[in-house]
Motif scaffolding. Structure first.
Motif, short mmCIF file in Angstrom:
data_model
loop_
_atom_site.label_atom_id
_atom_site.label_comp_id
_atom_site.label_asym_id
_atom_site.label_seq_id
_atom_site.Cartn_x
_atom_site.Cartn_y
_atom_site.Cartn_z
N LEU A 1 0.83 -1.21 0.00
CA LEU A 1 0.00 0.00 0.00
C LEU A 1 0.86 1.26 0.00
N CYS A 2 1.94 1.25 0.78
CA CYS A 2 2.81 2.42 0.81
C CYS A 2 3.42 2.67 -0.55
N MET A 3 3.89 1.59 -1.20
CA MET A 3 4.47 1.75 -2.53
C MET A 3 3.43 2.30 -3.50
N LEU A 4 2.24 1.74 -3.41
CA LEU A 4 1.19 2.15 -4.33
C LEU A 4 0.86 3.63 -4.17
N THR A 5 0.66 4.03 -2.91
CA THR A 5 0.32 5.43 -2.67
C THR A 5 1.46 6.34 -3.09
N TYR A 6 2.68 5.89 -2.82
CA TYR A 6 3.85 6.65 -3.20
C TYR A 6 3.88 6.87 -4.72
N ILE A 7 3.65 5.79 -5.45
CA ILE A 7 3.64 5.91 -6.91
C ILE A 7 2.58 6.90 -7.38
N VAL A 8 1.39 6.75 -6.83
CA VAL A 8 0.29 7.62 -7.26
C VAL A 8 0.65 9.08 -7.02
N ILE A 9 1.19 9.35 -5.82
CA ILE A 9 1.51 10.74 -5.51
C ILE A 9 2.64 11.26 -6.41
N MET A 10 3.65 10.44 -6.65
CA MET A 10 4.76 10.87 -7.51
C MET A 10 4.28 11.10 -8.94
N GLU A 11 3.42 10.22 -9.40
CA GLU A 11 2.89 10.38 -10.75
C GLU A 11 2.13 11.70 -10.87
N TRP A 12 1.38 11.97 -9.82
CA TRP A 12 0.62 13.22 -9.78
C TRP A 12 1.56 14.42 -9.84
N LYS A 13 2.67 14.32 -9.10
CA LYS A 13 3.65 15.41 -9.12
C LYS A 13 4.24 15.58 -10.50
N LYS A 14 4.57 14.43 -11.09
CA LYS A 14 5.14 14.47 -12.44
C LYS A 14 4.17 15.18 -13.38
N LEU A 15 2.92 14.81 -13.25
CA LEU A 15 1.89 15.38 -14.13
C LEU A 15 1.78 16.88 -13.93
N THR A 16 1.68 17.33 -12.67
CA THR A 16 1.51 18.76 -12.43
C THR A 16 2.76 19.53 -12.83
N THR A 17 3.94 18.94 -12.55
CA THR A 17 5.17 19.63 -12.93
C THR A 17 5.28 19.75 -14.45
N SER A 18 4.93 18.67 -15.13
CA SER A 18 5.08 18.72 -16.59
C SER A 18 4.05 19.65 -17.21
N LEU A 19 2.89 19.78 -16.54
CA LEU A 19 1.90 20.74 -17.04
C LEU A 19 2.43 22.16 -16.86
N ALA A 20 3.12 22.38 -15.73
CA ALA A 20 3.60 23.73 -15.45
C ALA A 20 4.85 24.08 -16.26
N ARG A 21 5.74 23.07 -16.40
CA ARG A 21 7.03 23.41 -17.00
C ARG A 21 7.29 22.72 -18.35
N GLY A 22 6.36 21.95 -18.79
CA GLY A 22 6.59 21.24 -20.06
C GLY A 22 7.16 19.86 -19.80
N ARG A 23 6.90 18.93 -20.70
CA ARG A 23 7.22 17.53 -20.48
C ARG A 23 8.71 17.27 -20.34
N GLY A 24 9.49 17.97 -21.18
CA GLY A 24 10.90 17.62 -21.22
C GLY A 24 11.73 18.22 -20.09
N ASP A 25 11.07 18.96 -19.19
CA ASP A 25 11.82 19.63 -18.12
C ASP A 25 12.61 18.63 -17.29
N THR A 26 13.80 19.09 -16.84
CA THR A 26 14.66 18.16 -16.10
C THR A 26 14.02 17.72 -14.78
N SER A 27 13.28 18.62 -14.15
CA SER A 27 12.70 18.26 -12.85
C SER A 27 11.71 17.10 -13.00
N VAL A 28 11.01 17.04 -14.12
CA VAL A 28 10.08 15.94 -14.35
C VAL A 28 10.84 14.63 -14.41
N GLN A 29 11.95 14.66 -15.16
CA GLN A 29 12.74 13.45 -15.28
C GLN A 29 13.35 13.06 -13.94
#
Ligand code: SF4
Ligand code: SF4
Lengths: 409, 256
Positions: free
Chosen positions: A219-247
């Protein structure tokens, strides 16, 4: 209305007073308790055994185990016929009863988790107070809140922080046996019922602990993944997909997940081995009850036990995780299946244990109430179970506002 | 502003201890415990069931429901009667429709008619709480709401039971259930309110054939005690170690 009549059907010779009395909430109870214990054990892997690779995950699981903690009580409250009297357990603990220890073990464990979190976050609290105090417009309520949380300990010198770390380590160390005890005795509640041929097994507490750790980590891994994916999504929306922080986020994510999944695999193997040992032992010793147990396990509950629990819930995710080059998507699938498998294990123990009559000559079937039409069918039906399952996420969201466990630097 | 950390830790520890102490020192005596002292050791209530006399009329079940206010039309009961029919092919069929409340007037068992000539043996077995000597139900009750009196009867304190159902799970005889009105654990208590006043239990009084009797094991002159001591009697499910105190005459190996 007779309790249990709503969801029980009988087949062949069953005593008149027999019904499925322990329904879905008693499935949820060891399931949720197991998640608490498992999340804590995962966080301790870092704090006690210094598994540095799990650092990010450890802080998150610790806070998550706090969010899960009160939820371990919920199913019991939902299930009691007299929920308002629940406190009687604390007032007249009757120590020959396994349930009576619950309040004590549970509060001890709660204290450990809360103090550990305090030591982990003390520095953060102190810093928050300083920052808020520095503001010209004043800190307001938030400042007051953090002042209360800091409890007057503002020393953030290196020496003081070192002491914090030591305290965390000790608490995490003490916490492991207590977490195992918390869940082991949940297994004992069942394992000690001599009247029930399926439950009666000294292995029950150990089996429960192992599967608890498995489900907690998953469950911890699952929740962790979901939250990280969400971060990736919001960051890439804000800064564009190729941004280094997304990677960077993605890189950290797969790193932590690969490492955590190794521990998960280890515990999974232990859990399956114990369960199969129990099964083999029962068949080999073949007590008087074996006839009816066999008819339930290999007959009526075959789908639930061998297809859903062992097959879909254990074997498939085992291979999914074992295959090389782990991807987030594959892990996600494996985790969901593992969580499902552990849930089915609880289900098969609790409901399966009541599937046969004490007369050994009849069967009972449990029909989970889907749509509630009374308080009872809500509490002990699908909706009640979903309420319990959703609560920790709400709590985590709230707690995380005060003690951010997923700050990403 | 900063108090020393050591001091703080000390204070916190002291505070925690102080908070925890009263919890353990404070031990409420539940009404159950207070009342557990009732009954006297010169009495040990036991029950004797003569299966050779039971005709399955269900008078006892009806009387029990009325006496103990277990709603008449619900499928649970403090006592019930089982019917066993053994056929030539060695198969045993058993049933207890409506707990046997209305007697066994229908020769069919769960819809199946069995021709008379196929039947080798048929009999009835009344069941009730065994008032075990080492009751599993009392052992597991987390709040002590289920307790044993000095004279051997196991009672449930309706005002203290939290309704967890652990005792129901623990009883190997399946005699317990939740009271549909009071929402607490319920079971036969040998009509404790009657026997302590010198009366018979409602079921004993209702049985026209003397299949049910209650007695005092500590009184050697008691006819029930004499039967238990001198004749071949048996108890149900001895293997669980609960030491049941309902004795049966003419118990069959098929009865569970
Ligand atoms: S028969 Fe069951 S309910 Fe009655 S005393 Fe024995 S264990 Fe308890
Ligand atoms: S249902 Fe009541 S009497 Fe039975 S174990 Fe729970 S609290 Fe005790």
């Amino acid at each position: 209305m007779v309790h249990g009549l709503e969801w029980t059907t009988k087949d062949l010779f069953v005593y008149p007073n027999e019904f499925i009395y322990w329904s879905i909430q008693i499935v949820m109870y060891p399931y949720m308790t197991g998640l608490v214990a498992g999340a804590f054990v995962l966080s301790s892997l870092y704090h006690v055994f210094g598994q540095k690779d799990l650092k990010d995950m450890a802080r998150f699981s610790l806070v998550f185990s706090l969010a899960l903690l009160p939820v371990a009580l919920m199913p019991l409250m939902f299930h009691l016929q007299q929920p308002l009297r629940g406190i009687n357990v604390m007032m007249t603990p009757h120590f020959t009863s396994a349930i009576a220890a619950f309040g004590i073990v549970f509060s001890t464990y709660g204290l450990i988790v809360v103090s550990e979190i305090w030591f982990v976050y003390r520095e953060y609290f102190a810093n928050q107070v300083r920052v808020l105090e520095g503001r010209p417009e004043g800190g307001g309520l938030k400042l007051l809140g953090y002042r209360l949380l800091a409890m007057g300990a503002y020393d953030t010198s290196d020496a003081a922080l070192a002491k914090d770390h030591k305290a965390v380590k000790i608490l995490a160390g003490v916490g492991i046996p207590v977490a195992c005890f918390l869940h082991g005795y949940a297994g004992f509640i069942f394992g000690s019922v001599k009247a029930n041929a399926l439950w009666m097994s000294p292995l029950m507490p150990v089996i429960f602990i192992m599967s608890a750790v498995v489900s907690g980590i998953a469950l911890c891994m699952l929740t962790y993944i979901v939250i990280m994916e969400w971060k990736k999504l919001t960051t890439s929306l804000a800064r564009g997909r190729g941004d280094t922080s997304v990677q960077a986020i993605g890189g950290v994510e797969i790193d932590v997940i690969t490492k955590a999944s190794r521990y998960l695999l280890g515990f999974l193997v232990a859990a399956i081995t114990l369960e199969i040992l129990d099964l083999v032992f029962r068949g080999y010793t073949a007590m008087k009850s074996w006839d009816i147990l066999r008819s339930v396990m290999y007959g009526k509950d075959f789908l639930n036990i061998f297809v859903l629990q062992y097959g879909l819930g254990n074997l498939v995710p085992f291979f999914l995780l074992l295959l090389g080059r782990l991807t987030i998507r594959r892990t996600l699938l494996a985790l969901v299946l593992i969580l499902f498998g552990v849930f089915m294990m609880r289900w098969n123990v609790v409901i399966g244990g009541q599937a046969f009559s004490l007369s050994f000559a009849g069967y009972m079937h449990y029909h989970l109430p889907l749509l509630p039409h009374s308080l009872e069918t809500y509490k002990e039906g699908l909706l009640g179970a979903l309420t319990v399952a959703a609560t920790p996420f709400v709590l985590f969201w709230l707690i995380n506002k005060v003690v951010p466990s997923l700050r990403y630097e | 502003m900063a108090s020393s950390r050591r001091q703080f830790l000390k204070k916190a520890l002291a505070g925690t201890l102080a908070g925890a102490l009263p919890l353990s020192a404070l031990r409420f005596v539940s009404p159950a415990e207070a009342r557990a002292s009732i009954g006297n050791a010169a009495t040990r209530w036991v029950f004797l069931v003569d299966t050779t006399r039971c005709v399955g009329c269900g008078f006892c079940v009806r009387a029990c429901k009325r006496e103990n206010e277990v709603p008449y039309d619900v499928p649970v009961s403090r006592t019930w009667v089982e019917r066993y029919v053994v056929t030539r092919d060695g198969v045993t069929r058993a049933d207890s429709p409506n707990a046997g409340r209305d007697g066994f007037t229908d020769p069919r068992i769960r819809g199946e008619s069995i021709p008379n000539e196929a039947i080798t043996k048929a009999f009835f077995v009344p069941k009730l709480c065994n008032q075990c000597e080492t009751p599993a139900c009392v052992q597991v009750c987390p709040v002590g709401a289920t307790y044993q009196t000095n004279d051997g009867v196991v009672l449930v304190d309706r005002s203290w039971c939290i309704g967890c159902g652990y005792c129901i799970m623990a009883c190997p005889y399946g005699v317990r259930f939740f009271h549909p009105v009071h929402k607490v654990a319920e079971k036969c208590n040998f009509c404790y309110h009657r026997i302590t006043k010198g009366l018979e239990t409602a079921c004993v009084a209702a049985c026209p054939f003397g299949a049910r009797r209650i007695g005092n094991l500590r009184n050697e002159a008691d006819p029930v005690t004499r039967t238990i001591m001198t004749e071949r009697v048996a108890v149900l499910k001895d293997e669980y170690g609960t030491k049941p105190q309902v004795y049966y005459i003419g118990l069959d190996e098929r009865v569970r």
